[in-house]
Design an enzyme around this catalytic site. Sequence first.
Site, PDB file in Angstrom:
ATOM      1  CG  HIS A 139     -14.657   0.132  -3.010  1.00 43.65           C
ATOM      2  ND1 HIS A 139     -15.913  -0.481  -3.576  1.00 43.65           N
ATOM      3  CD2 HIS A 139     -13.785  -0.044  -3.979  1.00 43.65           C
ATOM      4  CE1 HIS A 139     -15.419  -0.651  -5.067  1.00 43.65           C
ATOM      5  NE2 HIS A 139     -14.201  -0.406  -5.114  1.00 43.65           N
TER       6      HIS A 139
ATOM      7  N   GLY B  91       3.338   0.491 -10.759  1.00 41.59           N
ATOM      8  CA  GLY B  91       3.722   0.670  -9.417  1.00 41.59           C
ATOM      9  C   GLY B  91       2.642   0.371  -8.467  1.00 41.59           C
ATOM     10  CG  ASP B  92       1.529  -1.992  -4.410  1.00 37.38           C
ATOM     11  OD1 ASP B  92       0.703  -1.123  -4.015  1.00 37.38           O
ATOM     12  OD2 ASP B  92       1.705  -3.149  -3.699  1.00 37.38           O
TER      13      ASP B  92
END
Length: 354
Positions: free
Chosen positions: A247, A227-228
């Site tokens: 980051h 998944g994203d």
Amino acid sequence: MEVPPDPAQVERLATLLQGHAVTQLLASAARFRIPDLLAEDALPVAGISARTGIPVSALNRYLPALEGLGIVRCEPDGTYRVTPLGRLLRSDTGSLHGQALMAGDEYYGAWQELDHCLLTGESAFHARHGRGLWEMAAGKPDLAAGFARTMRWNSARALSDVLALYDFTAARLVVDLGAGDATLLCGVLARYPKARGLAVEQGSMAAHAAATVREAGLDQRCAVQTGDIRRAVPSGGNVYLLKSVIHNWPDAAAVDILRTVRDAMPAGSQLLLVEKAHDSADPQAALRDLTMMVLFAGQDRTPAEYHALLIRAGFTPSAPRLGSSGMCLIAATADSVGHRDAARPMPNTGEPPR
């Protein structure tokens, strides 16, 4: 009257300008797997030629350059042996093999777009390749493998700090978001045998995470979910991990990701934000920060800056904790958990363990 330049300064600057050549020397050693060939026994130049396809005449010029960098050593009988430094480039056990491959290829091209990056703040990687690192990795298995290998090295180095900075005794389900190859999560589960794990990664990396879980013998306690996390985060965990993810993003995108995580977190759960703390006193800090700008349009941040991002995203963060290697861990709870049902489900490569 102009003062003539200091010869030592001229020499130093000339050496710095050879950085591009050094990068490609090391990348070629990794691509031809020369440290692998020399891992067990020293070989004559002809033997190295037979196994790499590089002509003897070229090796007679190339190998002394690698020797000058401390990667190989020429024995009195004319054979070559890999050094301890060169072993770090081995494809089987070398921790920097993947990084060397990327430094000599995709990253190398990205740095050629540094001027564009400085003028626009946009990712130099995207400007050079027309797509981001994650999108490129999805279609380039070698790039994905190299990146996974680098993330394994980074996570292994951070593991001792994470275990020293946070007590996972109460963890029931640890959800590692952007888990890389799941080295960090597997290390936590190995230390805390009552905890279960869920590694969440994009498609190109999820297979590497699954392989690490299998290697660690944790199939029954840890699942991998594709998944994203920019769009949806699984609920159900009581500890969420975000290591070396934020980051990669500028402030606005970072806050959006953190809010997505917050909305998925059940009441009483905690987020552990783990990042390398930016320290201006570290001579390498500025280069690491600029690398994030070049690759992702992201940035390294101080502990106070990560703390502020968490507050903007609706978290109540604890005071930052610093490990011996410079890793920063901030434990945070969600100010509001009322939006957690808004998170959309993601496809699974395996069901989370029960």
